[in-house]
Motif scaffolding. Structure first.
Motif, PDB file in Angstrom:
ATOM      1  N   GLY A 134     -11.270  15.395  39.818  1.00 40.42           N
ATOM      2  CA  GLY A 134     -11.366  16.113  38.549  1.00 40.42           C
ATOM      3  C   GLY A 134     -12.436  17.175  38.521  1.00 40.42           C
ATOM      4  N   GLN A 135     -13.380  17.149  39.484  1.00 46.31           N
ATOM      5  CA  GLN A 135     -14.459  18.137  39.502  1.00 46.31           C
ATOM      6  C   GLN A 135     -14.273  19.199  40.590  1.00 46.31           C
ATOM      7  N   ARG A 136     -13.188  19.131  41.337  1.00 50.41           N
ATOM      8  CA  ARG A 136     -13.044  20.078  42.447  1.00 50.41           C
ATOM      9  C   ARG A 136     -12.825  21.504  41.967  1.00 50.41           C
ATOM     10  N   THR A 137     -12.141  21.686  40.852  1.00 46.20           N
ATOM     11  CA  THR A 137     -11.949  23.041  40.341  1.00 46.20           C
ATOM     12  C   THR A 137     -13.289  23.669  39.971  1.00 46.20           C
ATOM     13  N   ILE A 138     -14.152  22.902  39.301  1.00 43.79           N
ATOM     14  CA  ILE A 138     -15.466  23.436  38.957  1.00 43.79           C
ATOM     15  C   ILE A 138     -16.306  23.640  40.214  1.00 43.79           C
ATOM     16  N   GLY A 139     -16.111  22.784  41.243  1.00 42.31           N
ATOM     17  CA  GLY A 139     -16.855  22.938  42.485  1.00 42.31           C
ATOM     18  C   GLY A 139     -16.511  24.236  43.202  1.00 42.31           C
ATOM     19  N   PHE A 140     -15.231  24.519  43.342  1.00 38.24           N
ATOM     20  CA  PHE A 140     -14.832  25.762  43.997  1.00 38.24           C
ATOM     21  C   PHE A 140     -15.123  26.972  43.111  1.00 38.24           C
ATOM     22  N   SER A 141     -15.086  26.778  41.799  1.00 41.32           N
ATOM     23  CA  SER A 141     -15.444  27.883  40.907  1.00 41.32           C
ATOM     24  C   SER A 141     -16.932  28.196  40.979  1.00 41.32           C
ATOM     25  N   MET A 142     -17.751  27.163  41.188  1.00 37.46           N
ATOM     26  CA  MET A 142     -19.182  27.408  41.374  1.00 37.46           C
ATOM     27  C   MET A 142     -19.405  28.220  42.640  1.00 37.46           C
ATOM     28  N   GLN A 143     -18.644  27.915  43.699  1.00 35.17           N
ATOM     29  CA  GLN A 143     -18.734  28.740  44.896  1.00 35.17           C
ATOM     30  C   GLN A 143     -18.326  30.178  44.583  1.00 35.17           C
ATOM     31  N   TYR A 411     -13.792  55.811  36.053  1.00 34.78           N
ATOM     32  CA  TYR A 411     -12.710  54.984  35.526  1.00 34.78           C
ATOM     33  C   TYR A 411     -12.284  53.894  36.509  1.00 34.78           C
ATOM     34  N   LEU A 412     -12.655  54.046  37.777  1.00 30.34           N
ATOM     35  CA  LEU A 412     -12.345  53.004  38.746  1.00 30.34           C
ATOM     36  C   LEU A 412     -13.071  51.693  38.420  1.00 30.34           C
ATOM     37  N   LEU A 413     -14.131  51.796  37.627  1.00 31.40           N
ATOM     38  CA  LEU A 413     -14.840  50.580  37.203  1.00 31.40           C
ATOM     39  C   LEU A 413     -13.910  49.647  36.433  1.00 31.40           C
ATOM     40  N   VAL A 414     -12.992  50.214  35.649  1.00 31.58           N
ATOM     41  CA  VAL A 414     -12.018  49.399  34.905  1.00 31.58           C
ATOM     42  C   VAL A 414     -11.064  48.712  35.875  1.00 31.58           C
ATOM     43  N   SER A 415     -10.621  49.445  36.887  1.00 31.76           N
ATOM     44  CA  SER A 415      -9.729  48.863  37.893  1.00 31.76           C
ATOM     45  C   SER A 415     -10.384  47.663  38.577  1.00 31.76           C
ATOM     46  N   GLU A 416     -11.683  47.758  38.791  1.00 34.03           N
ATOM     47  CA  GLU A 416     -12.385  46.693  39.501  1.00 34.03           C
ATOM     48  C   GLU A 416     -12.383  45.384  38.715  1.00 34.03           C
ATOM     49  N   LEU A 417     -12.185  45.444  37.401  1.00 35.21           N
ATOM     50  CA  LEU A 417     -12.117  44.208  36.616  1.00 35.21           C
ATOM     51  C   LEU A 417     -10.886  43.396  37.001  1.00 35.21           C
ATOM     52  N   GLY A 418      -9.756  44.078  37.199  1.00 38.40           N
ATOM     53  CA  GLY A 418      -8.554  43.376  37.632  1.00 38.40           C
ATOM     54  C   GLY A 418      -8.718  42.793  39.023  1.00 38.40           C
ATOM     55  N   ILE A 419      -9.359  43.559  39.903  1.00 43.03           N
ATOM     56  CA  ILE A 419      -9.605  43.060  41.260  1.00 43.03           C
ATOM     57  C   ILE A 419     -10.563  41.872  41.218  1.00 43.03           C
ATOM     58  N   GLY A 420     -11.565  41.940  40.349  1.00 43.11           N
ATOM     59  CA  GLY A 420     -12.513  40.846  40.213  1.00 43.11           C
ATOM     60  C   GLY A 420     -11.852  39.570  39.722  1.00 43.11           C
ATOM     61  N   LEU A 421     -10.915  39.705  38.773  1.00 41.80           N
ATOM     62  CA  LEU A 421     -10.184  38.530  38.279  1.00 41.80           C
ATOM     63  C   LEU A 421      -9.396  37.893  39.417  1.00 41.80           C
ATOM     64  N   ALA A 422      -8.694  38.714  40.203  1.00 44.35           N
ATOM     65  CA  ALA A 422      -7.929  38.192  41.332  1.00 44.35           C
ATOM     66  C   ALA A 422      -8.846  37.521  42.349  1.00 44.35           C
ATOM     67  N   TRP A 423      -9.973  38.145  42.639  1.00 36.69           N
ATOM     68  CA  TRP A 423     -10.909  37.628  43.628  1.00 36.69           C
ATOM     69  C   TRP A 423     -11.462  36.274  43.204  1.00 36.69           C
ATOM     70  N   ALA A 424     -11.831  36.140  41.930  1.00 40.05           N
ATOM     71  CA  ALA A 424     -12.350  34.863  41.425  1.00 40.05           C
ATOM     72  C   ALA A 424     -11.317  33.755  41.603  1.00 40.05           C
ATOM     73  N   SER A 425     -10.076  34.069  41.315  1.00 41.01           N
ATOM     74  CA  SER A 425      -9.021  33.071  41.436  1.00 41.01           C
ATOM     75  C   SER A 425      -8.717  32.729  42.889  1.00 41.01           C
ATOM     76  N   ILE A 426      -8.675  33.741  43.761  1.00 41.28           N
ATOM     77  CA  ILE A 426      -8.397  33.520  45.187  1.00 41.28           C
ATOM     78  C   ILE A 426      -9.438  32.599  45.812  1.00 41.28           C
ATOM     79  N   LEU A 427     -10.683  32.707  45.357  1.00 41.92           N
ATOM     80  CA  LEU A 427     -11.763  31.910  45.930  1.00 41.92           C
ATOM     81  C   LEU A 427     -11.799  30.484  45.404  1.00 41.92           C
ATOM     82  N   ALA A 428     -11.069  30.187  44.349  1.00 34.25           N
ATOM     83  CA  ALA A 428     -11.167  28.862  43.731  1.00 34.25           C
ATOM     84  C   ALA A 428      -9.842  28.120  43.660  1.00 34.25           C
ATOM     85  N   MET A 429      -8.829  28.736  43.060  1.00 30.91           N
ATOM     86  CA  MET A 429      -7.610  28.000  42.737  1.00 30.91           C
ATOM     87  C   MET A 429      -6.857  27.457  43.950  1.00 30.91           C
ATOM     88  N   PRO A 430      -6.641  28.240  45.019  1.00 31.13           N
ATOM     89  CA  PRO A 430      -5.917  27.667  46.157  1.00 31.13           C
ATOM     90  C   PRO A 430      -6.633  26.456  46.763  1.00 31.13           C
TER      91      PRO A 430
END
Length: 507
Positions: A134-143, A411-430
């Motif tokens: 039950g804590q593995r999602t928070i563990g990988f999210s902390m990483q 304006y590329l700073l806005v694009s980086e928010l979408g990339i950041g969301l994907a990156w956060a998920s790639i590092l944790a959810m799988p």
């Protein structure tokens, strides 16, 4: 018995080393293409120079995973690998920006990535070892949080050093700017100190303690579709598959050389790699035939063939996700400097301003990933991990598409928010999805094998993107980012096929 739940600061300490690991990766990702171009690399040669990183990971991570599964000593099971990798990587970071010629820089990239992989792979298995399901999602999210935080600072360092401290970001032709050098020196120190913090501030469970925790020994019935049994894969199967892979590699190489007269070495990497994979399987078939099945290579190949169903499904998602990321890391600097800043001379001030801005962009997406790491945990509780990962990857793909239509670099700073969301998920959810399907005694080796599906797409990208940009896109790096965007959207759609055996176990 079940594993005790760890408090916030215990999870913080066990993940803190990732701050240093990502310092190394972020400096590498943001500056290595710049270093290569400065030392004379052509734009279509850059991917093949980058291939050291994924090839090293492909070799090192499963070996380190297997070794760390079998290790126990004064420092524990995983921590000896954290520390030795950190020491070697820190030394490589000191040497890399002082490379006098291109081949030395390419060699240092190889050494640096090998060292980073020695530290990084056991950190993934560490979460599976130490945390209840039950804590593995928070563990990988902390990483993910520490990865994002480390990368914010590391990616922006050359820009900060230049604009805040007045240190030059230009140098004579063929020389690396001082701003880049000082960034790498600082990164080496941070890498070692952050990993040392985790080594000193955490205590691992002994093998006997792990064996007593019922939820740590994942029931083999969780390996749905894995077909795992006590028997080994047959020598005949290894022989048959090995011959097939060897044949594909040899025929492909001959076709490239004799028929197409291809001189793009990146394409040869795929076929030579196929041939080597075939040869290794033939060697394993001989060992299996002789009943010499205790060796690490035989064990890794057997585990590879008997992956859990969930792991196989995630492997395809990982392939398209990391192909997109590698395209972005290789080509963001040339795409932004050439297409948006209008600079083509790597020694010019305009080019170096554009390259510094790429560092800022990477800092932004990593910073947003650090913030979103914990938001994704909350969203996973409200929905599920698959839905979170699907949405995040699609947003990342659309963000990469936007680079082709944005002309103002701000304006590329806005694009980086979408990339950041994907990156956060790639590092944790799988990893959170995967860990629930793995047996604890194989956590290290399976996390290492899972890395195959991070590095194989990177090798593929390094092999074909140079040819693609040169021959299909007339040297325009922007098209590599568009291809990456399409790949990330495909990855998101493929998440729908994944079976999350621990779905709903997020706390």
């Amino acid at each position: 018995m079940t594993k005790p739940r760890l408090n916030f600061w215990q999870i913080w300490n066990m993940s803190f080393g990732f701050l240093g690991i990502q310092f190394g990766f972020a400096l590498q990702n943001a500056n290595v293409s710049r270093i290569f171009e400065t030392l004379g690399a052509k734009i279509d040669d850059i991917p093949i120079l980058w291939i050291a990183a994924p090839v090293t990971g492909l070799i090192v991570q499963p070996i380190i995973g297997h070794m760390s599964d079998k290790t126990w000593g004064r420092l524990g099971r995983r921590r000896p690998f954290f520390l030795s990798g950190a020491l070697a990587a820190s030394l490589a970071l000191l040497v890399m920006p002082n490379s006098p010629v291109l081949w030395v820089a390419a060699g240092m990239l190889w050494l640096m990535d090998a060292s980073i992989n020695v530290s990084m792979e056991p950190f993934r298995a560490f979460v599976g070892d130490m945390l209840p399901s039950g804590q593995r999602t928070i563990g990988f999210s902390m990483q993910s949080f520490f990865i994002g935080t480390g990368a914010i600072i590391a990616s922006a360092l050359p820009y900060v050093i230049t604009n805040w401290f007045g240190i030059s970001n230009t140098a004579a032709a063929g020389a690396i700017p001082d701003s880049v050098k000082y960034s790498f020196y600082f990164g080496g120190a941070v890498f070692f100190c952050a990993v040392l913090w985790t080594v000193v501030r955490t205590k691992e469970y002994s093998p006997e303690e792990l064996a007593n925790y019922s939820d740590s020994e994942s029931d083999f019935s969780k390996l749905k579709g894995g077909g795992r049994s006590s028997s080994f894969v047959s020598a005949e199967k290894f022989r048959r598959d090995g011959l097939l892979w060897l044949l594909v590699g040899l025929v492909g190489s001959l076709v490239l050389g004799l028929i197409f007269h291809q001189t793009d070495y990146g394409l040869y990497v795929l076929f030579v790699g196929s041939a080597i994979f075939g040869i290794l399987q033939l060697i394993v078939s001989v060992f299996t035939q002789q009943e010499k099945t205790e060796g690490g290579m035989v064990t890794v190949f057997n585990d590879f063939y008997r992956m859990p169903k969930t792991m196989k499904q995630l492997a395809v998602v990982q392939f398209f996700s990391w192909f997109a990321l590698f395209a972005m890391w290789i080509y963001t600097t040339p795409a932004v400097t050439h297409n948006i800043f209008g600079a083509t001379d790597p020694t010019s001030e305009l080019y170096n301003r554009g390259a510094d801005w790429v560092g800022v962009l990477m800092a932004v997406y990593n910073g947003f990933a650090a913030v979103m790491a914990f938001v994704l945990v909350w969203l996973a509780r409200k929905t599920n991990r698959k839905t979170v990962h699907l949405i995040s990857l699609v947003c990342g793909g659309l963000a990469l598409f936007s680079f082709a239509i944005i002309k103002d670099p701000n304006y590329l700073l806005v694009s980086e928010l979408g990339i950041g969301l994907a990156w956060a998920s790639i590092l944790a959810m799988p990893y959170a999805i995967l860990a629930g399907s793995l047996p604890a005694q194989k956590m290290g080796v399976y996390m290492g094998i899972f890395n195959f599906f991070i590095v194989i797409p990177q090798i593929t990208a390094a092999a074909i993107l140079g040819w693609y940009v040169k021959h299909v896109c007339a040297g325009d790096a922007m098209y590599a980012l568009l291809l990456g965007g399409a790949s990330m959207v495909i990855a998101g759609l493929l998440v729908l096929r994944v079976s999350d055996v621990d779905e709903g176990v997020v706390s």
